[in-house]
Design a protein around this motif. Sequence first.
Motif, PDB file in Angstrom:
ATOM      1  N   VAL A 310      -7.388 -14.564  19.676  1.00 60.37           N
ATOM      2  CA  VAL A 310      -6.890 -14.505  21.100  1.00 60.37           C
ATOM      3  C   VAL A 310      -6.730 -12.883  21.203  1.00 60.37           C
ATOM      4  CG1 VAL A 310      -4.978 -14.971  22.621  1.00 60.37           C
ATOM      5  CG2 VAL A 310      -6.136 -16.736  21.471  1.00 60.37           C
ATOM      6  N   VAL A 311      -6.121 -12.312  20.031  1.00 59.83           N
ATOM      7  CA  VAL A 311      -5.814 -10.834  20.377  1.00 59.83           C
ATOM      8  C   VAL A 311      -7.169 -10.094  20.550  1.00 59.83           C
ATOM      9  CG1 VAL A 311      -4.780  -8.648  19.159  1.00 59.83           C
ATOM     10  CG2 VAL A 311      -3.543 -11.077  19.253  1.00 59.83           C
ATOM     11  N   VAL A 312      -8.035 -10.665  19.561  1.00 62.51           N
ATOM     12  CA  VAL A 312      -9.203  -9.701  19.803  1.00 62.51           C
ATOM     13  C   VAL A 312      -9.986  -9.873  21.117  1.00 62.51           C
ATOM     14  CG1 VAL A 312     -11.511  -9.544  18.737  1.00 62.51           C
ATOM     15  CG2 VAL A 312      -9.651  -9.839  17.276  1.00 62.51           C
ATOM     16  N   LEU A 313      -9.882 -11.168  21.571  1.00 57.75           N
ATOM     17  CA  LEU A 313     -10.823 -11.271  22.985  1.00 57.75           C
ATOM     18  C   LEU A 313      -9.859 -10.640  23.928  1.00 57.75           C
ATOM     19  CD1 LEU A 313     -11.878 -14.948  22.455  1.00 57.75           C
ATOM     20  CD2 LEU A 313     -13.240 -13.020  22.170  1.00 57.75           C
ATOM     21  N   GLY A 314      -8.401 -10.609  23.862  1.00 52.34           N
ATOM     22  CA  GLY A 314      -7.744  -9.797  25.094  1.00 52.34           C
ATOM     23  C   GLY A 314      -8.004  -8.345  24.955  1.00 52.34           C
ATOM     24  N   MET A 315      -8.005  -7.565  23.730  1.00 54.67           N
ATOM     25  CA  MET A 315      -7.837  -6.249  23.593  1.00 54.67           C
ATOM     26  C   MET A 315      -9.363  -5.825  23.703  1.00 54.67           C
ATOM     27  SD  MET A 315      -4.922  -5.085  23.015  1.00 54.67           S
ATOM     28  CE  MET A 315      -4.332  -6.282  24.034  1.00 54.67           C
ATOM     29  N   LEU A 316     -10.560  -6.728  23.751  1.00 53.48           N
ATOM     30  CA  LEU A 316     -11.737  -6.243  24.013  1.00 53.48           C
ATOM     31  C   LEU A 316     -11.794  -5.838  25.587  1.00 53.48           C
ATOM     32  CD1 LEU A 316     -13.947  -8.354  22.090  1.00 53.48           C
ATOM     33  CD2 LEU A 316     -13.652  -5.851  21.806  1.00 53.48           C
ATOM     34  N   ARG A 317     -10.950  -6.509  26.553  1.00 54.49           N
ATOM     35  CA  ARG A 317     -10.802  -6.269  27.704  1.00 54.49           C
ATOM     36  C   ARG A 317     -10.335  -4.841  28.248  1.00 54.49           C
ATOM     37  NH1 ARG A 317     -12.172 -10.574  30.678  1.00 54.49           N
ATOM     38  NH2 ARG A 317     -11.223 -10.079  32.582  1.00 54.49           N
ATOM     39  N   VAL A 318      -9.708  -4.040  27.387  1.00 57.15           N
ATOM     40  CA  VAL A 318      -9.042  -2.949  27.685  1.00 57.15           C
ATOM     41  C   VAL A 318     -10.061  -1.758  27.196  1.00 57.15           C
ATOM     42  CG1 VAL A 318      -7.144  -1.261  26.915  1.00 57.15           C
ATOM     43  CG2 VAL A 318      -6.974  -3.874  26.828  1.00 57.15           C
ATOM     44  N   ALA A 319     -10.451  -0.911  28.584  1.00 59.63           N
ATOM     45  CA  ALA A 319     -11.515  -0.151  28.504  1.00 59.63           C
ATOM     46  C   ALA A 319     -10.906   1.086  27.807  1.00 59.63           C
ATOM     47  CB  ALA A 319     -11.693   0.538  29.867  1.00 59.63           C
ATOM     48  N   VAL A 320     -11.988   1.592  26.646  1.00 56.19           N
ATOM     49  CA  VAL A 320     -11.448   2.652  25.812  1.00 56.19           C
ATOM     50  C   VAL A 320     -12.602   3.635  25.885  1.00 56.19           C
ATOM     51  CG1 VAL A 320      -9.651   1.109  24.471  1.00 56.19           C
ATOM     52  CG2 VAL A 320     -12.121   1.269  23.595  1.00 56.19           C
TER      53      VAL A 320
END
Length: 423
Positions: A310-320
């Motif tokens: 869940v953390v990986v999928l959620g953090m992938l949505r943060v533009a970097v």
Amino acid sequence: MLYGIVAAITALFLAAVLAALLRVPALRLGLLDRRQRQRRVPLFGGAAVVLATCLVAVAGDWTGIAPLGDGIEVLLAAGGVVAALGLVADVWRLNARFLVVGTAVAAAFVVPYGDTGVVAGVAGVGWITFVALAFRSLDHADGVAGTVGVVTAFGVAACAAVEVMDGLAVLLSVFAAALTGFLMHNWPPARVALGACGSLFAGFLLAAAAVIARAGHDPVAGAGVLVALTAVAVTDVVLVVLSRRLARRPLLRGASDHLAHRLRRLGLTAQGVTVLLGAAAFAAVLVGALVHAGWADARAVLWVAGGALVVVLGMLRVAVYGPPRARGRRDRRARRARAAGVARGAGGAVGGVGGALREARLAGRSVPRPERRPERRPGTGSASVYAPRRQSEDQAHHPDPGVRRTGRSVSPQVNASLRVRNG
């Protein structure tokens, strides 16, 4: 028990003093962290942790107060070799392949093949190498690798204590104390960094100790326990690999796309990120230790794996990657366009000769000066802008009586000076 407390206190203060002392030569030699930091953070903090851990552990084994044992001595020696390899990588830009091969060779000497079997032993070598490199990748923010390392060391030490591996438990306790002393200088804002020397040593020692403690148990449940003990480092690596693959970026090119970087983009402070990741590591390590001790069902590790997913999928949505820089360039262009528009509007409001000159300078071209334009006489037609100023003597002294001159009269002295100046 008493020796363990004394050894931990000694390692803590020794690591703190060595980190402060080694910071000065690192600054003078220019051995600074090359990662995404805005401040000059010297290395050699990892060397302080390695020295403190090895000196205290060897002293206890040499005096016979806390003997490590044959397997633990080999583990400490292999960890020292990995730390030396990381120190070379800190001083010179060493290819990542050498780090992988060197760590794998060192891991091959510490895996207990008699208890794990050949297949599980080879898998253990791969796991130790992966975790060591994951901890090196985790050292991308102040305090993160040290905090996660301390929590993981206590969890693995608890697993070793359950298996009655006193030497391994003492070694991990000393290592956790040394990391705590290092954190006195590495807590945000950091004054020293672990570097490849300390991060590779930490990951190698923790992963190898976990494999040794889990040797002889069910391989499937053992894999789940190993993942739970190192959940934060594993999650960070999986997040970075997936993010760079989806963005079609090289895997080995550094970027601000790690877990701590994304949390900072969400608004957390550096201290808040360290505390949050430390709490997450504590929760995962607690689950792994309880499952290893038999106080929790083996399926509890699935909650850790699900939370990491869940953390990986959620953090992938943060533009970097690209969008923030592209927006920054568009904003700068818009500001420049507005500034140019204001300058053009001011030039048009002035009017006359001054406005025309300003418009010409903005456009990048030159215009003739109006005061140098020769006087047109009525009836002579259109004169060139750069027509010669000199007039014939007859026209200068005998103007046409039929033409009415306007304006003030020019004195003879002025006309004489103009004739002399113009040749």
